[in-house]
Design a protein around this motif. Structure first.
Motif: not given
Lengths: 107, 636
Positions: B579-581, B346-350
């Motif tokens: 969001l990250i959680r 999983s990738v989160m881009l902020i």
């Protein structure tokens, strides 16, 4: 030990006398006894348990050049550890991608 | 066990303290990882300087003087190794040069401490005989050493952030000149036996500069690119187009080098901004066939680029420009390094504001990898190439100042969502969620302190009903519906300008949960005597967003609303922790969080990752999978 103490005190006295030599325009580091002792002692035996190539105070203390190498040994070890982590990361990336491709989970 | 150790080390390394200062912005300490590294170096240097010696014994002060001098001079190569752009240490440890620059500064400060101790003990030794001034006046060695110390003090002082940022170009030039002077003074001060410690940094600097020069020549001169069709001697030609009143789009149609997403190059155009070279992130991916830079106009060179682009007045178009409009540019690089995101589940881009130029290419690159891996096994793949992608879920969050800023990449985002929809139709378990937050909160969109203040309304008093906020949250009154607001609240009176660009409504409410927002008003703002409300809209189709702005790029044909239904546009600021959680809770393998933006946003995201890693006890028996963090802050 008595000889060492005597020699130490001579060194100190010489340092004071060297200061007077400055008027003659001589560079201090060439005539400073403490520095020259460090350079010359490696081949000399002082007796009394003093180790070769060591500082003129205390025994078992590495000489100046060895201490410089020690600094780089520590720095090199830290870089080496970080390099090992980097290599592991690359291998892990490769393993994950091959695994996901073979199992066809994504992509 | 390795995973547990990695998780613990990551948590410890990225942890930092936030120290409030009353009404002033809170001060965030450096991370524990950085402080530990500096402390470790300090301990090593002090041990080596004083081991076996007795500082209180005046007859050993000379010995300490010599010892500290030897340890000081052996630190010189390390400082240079950490400074170069072709960074050997960076290559080995997998970190780019700009990430090591802070260590370069601290190593220099450690050197200053060591030589100050060195000088101090010699002075103390001579002071007993009232001999300091005699030595300074008569002894060349002492004079050179003292001169070196003075120069080093200036170097360290001038490299401090306020001075460094005041005029960066001036800082770089004087830094190089003073460093040459420092090395010369040290060389003349040292005895012959240890002059090698000065030669090593000199060789390293020459090597770095030579490699950089060769790289620049090979990259930019056409004769080194025989396969490409080149019309002129210079390979790098760019067009300059004004994207909006603050941004220039620079496009190099036939890029002479290869890069990966997220990397940056040093770009210079001496005919527009002489003797200046700036690092810009490449906003396109290699498969686009061109290099695109979105350059925010500030002072100096970037302002000149915008003025030139506005003067030229070229229309924004995807078609290749007439060669008359091309300008010769010099590019150097690419630089920048991070772990490939396509390996993470999983990738989160902020991204905050122009941080989108970093995260959008990363997003597109992961999706491109997903598509390329879809093409089936390739027997030509070797261990050097990495096929496909292991990513299953991508969460993209972009905090922008206005919808006009979103339009920079609207077409690429739409295309990304279409590609993911296509992959899903083919049966692949991939998902992309996109959220665009429109806010004027400086912590999330500011690019520098010199940014012009918001125009429009003046400040006024507001009473605020609020929610869980981060430490610098100044919420806006909401009388109607707290549906997007958590049950915790506090009422504050404050004065704050809260209008967006051109006096439009600006919302600084933190949106805790996107899913909880309906059509209720998320925040309300006042502009002079007018009261307007901004509704958290969800979902909005990209068609609406694009058509409401001047179309800057040709719209993508043939997509359905279903393809883009996972995009949300909201007024307010995100809560990175929430969001990250959510991402971590659904992750089946290691996740990655990439954040690029102003320090406030980066700090918020970093602290969120650390606290979630601890809360979820990642790799400590709960089954929670790891979380890798990569942060890029607007800094220099």
């Amino acid at each position: 030990m008595l000889w060492n103490t005597f020699f130490d005190r001579c060194n100190r006295t010489r340092t004071i006398l060297i200061a007077n030599s400055l008027e003659a325009g001589l560079p201090v580091y060439l005539i400073s006894n403490s520095y020259n002792n460090k350079m010359d002692m490696s081949g000399m035996s002082m007796g009394g348990g003093m180790s070769m190539g060591s500082m003129d105070m205390g025994s078992g203390v590495p000489n100046l050049f060895v201490l410089q190498k020690m600094f780089w040994a520590v720095v090199g070890a830290a870089i080496g550890c970080a390099t090992a982590v980097n290599v592991c990361n690359k291998l892990l990336c490769r393993q994950r991608l091959v695994s996901s491709h073979c199992t066809g989970i994504t992509g | 066990m390795m995973a547990t150790s990695a998780a613990i080390i990551r948590e410890a390394s990225n942890a930092s303290l936030t120290i409030p200062f009353g009404n002033s912005p809170a001060w965030v300490t450096p991370t524990v990882g950085r402080m530990s590294l500096v402390l470790a170096e300090f301990v090593v240097v002090m041990v080596l300087c004083f081991y076996g010696l007795h500082p209180s014994d005046q007859w050993e002060w000379e010995d300490i003087g010599y010892r500290t001098g030897f340890i000081a001079c052996c630190q010189l190569p390390l400082i240079v190794l950490l400074a170069g752009k072709n960074n050997i240490i960076g290559f080995l440890v997998g970190v780019s040069y700009e990430k090591l620059n802070w260590l370069h500064r601290w190593t220099a400060r450690m050197l200053l401490l060591t030589v100050t101790i060195h000088m101090g003990y010699w002075f103390a030794d001579w002071y007993r005989y009232d001999y300091i001034t005699v030595k300074l006046k008569t002894d060349a060695i002492t004079q050179r050493g003292f001169a070196a110390w003075v120069i080093l003090v200036w170097i360290v002082f001038s490299s401090m952030a306020p001075i460094r940022r005041w005029n960066y170009e001036f800082f770089v030039v004087q830094h190089i000149i003073t460093y040459v002077g420092f090395l010369a003074a040290v060389y003349l001060h040292l005895p012959a036996e240890v002059k090698v410690w000065v030669w090593i940094p000199i060789v390293l600097v020459i090597l770095d500069r030579t490699l950089r020069s060769l790289s620049v020549v090979c990259t930019n001169v056409s004769i080194f690119h025989p396969t490409a069709r080149r019309r002129s001697f210079w390979a790098s030609k760019a067009t300059f187009e004004p994207l909006d009143p603050e941004t220039t789009r620079i496009t190099i149609a036939s890029p002479p080098l290869r890069w990966t997403a997220g990397q940056h190059v040093l770009l210079s155009c001496h005919t527009i901004a002489p003797l200046q070279s700036h690092p810009f992130t490449v906003a396109s991916i290699p498969s686009d066939g061109k290099m695109v830079f979105l350059v925010k106009s500030k002072a100096g060179g970037t302002k000149r680029y915008l003025r030139y682009a506005e003067k030229l007045g070229l229309p924004l178009t995807e078609t290749p420009m007439d060669h008359r409009h091309h300008r010769a540019v010099t590019i150097e690089g690419p630089y920048g390094r991070m772990r490939p995101l396509k390996q993470f589940d999983s990738v989160m881009l902020i991204a905050g504001s122009s941080g989108g130029t970093f995260t959008i290419p990363l997003l597109r690159d992961v999706i491109q990898s997903m598509k390329s891996g879809n093409s089936g096994p390739n027997p030509r793949w070797s261990w050097m190439t990495n096929p496909g992608a292991a990513t299953r879920y991508i969460r993209f969050v972009w905090v922008v100042k206005s919808r006009a800023q979103y339009s920079w990449f609207s077409a690429q985002l739409v295309e990304a969502m279409q590609d993911v929809a296509q992959l899903r139709r083919q049966g692949h378990d991939v998902e992309l969620e996109t959220s665009i937050y429109v806010t004027c909160d400086e912590d999330f969109i500011a690019t520098s302190k010199n940014d012009p203040p918001q125009v429009g309304c003046g400040s006024r008093e507001l009473s605020a009903l609020k929610p869980v906020v981060s430490q610098d949250e100044k919420p806006i009154k909401d009388d109607t519906s707290p549906s997007s607001i958590s049950s915790k609240s506090s009422i504050e009176q404050f004065k704050k300008p809260s209008c967006g660009p051109n006096g439009t409504c600006c919302c600084q409410t933190t949106i805790e949960d996107e899913d909880a927002i309906t059509n209720a008003t998320a925040c309300e703002c006042h502009c002079g005597s007018d009261v307007s409300s901004e509704t958290a809209e969800k979902p909005v189709t990209p068609q609406d967003s694009i058509s409401s702005d001047q179309p800057l790029t040709p719209a993508k044909p043939e997509y359905t609303a279903a393809d883009t239904e996972s995009m949300t546009m909201l007024s307010g600021r995100p809560q990175p922790r929430t969001l990250i959680r959510k991402m971590l809770e659904q992750a089946l393998g290691e996740s990655a969080v990439v954040v690029c933006g102003p320090k406030g946003l980066v700090t918020n995201a970093r602290q969120s990752v650390v606290s979630l890693s601890d809360e979820r006890a990642i790799h400590k028996g709960t089954g929670a999978q790891g979380c890798y963090l990569h942060a890029e802050a607007f800094d220099y």
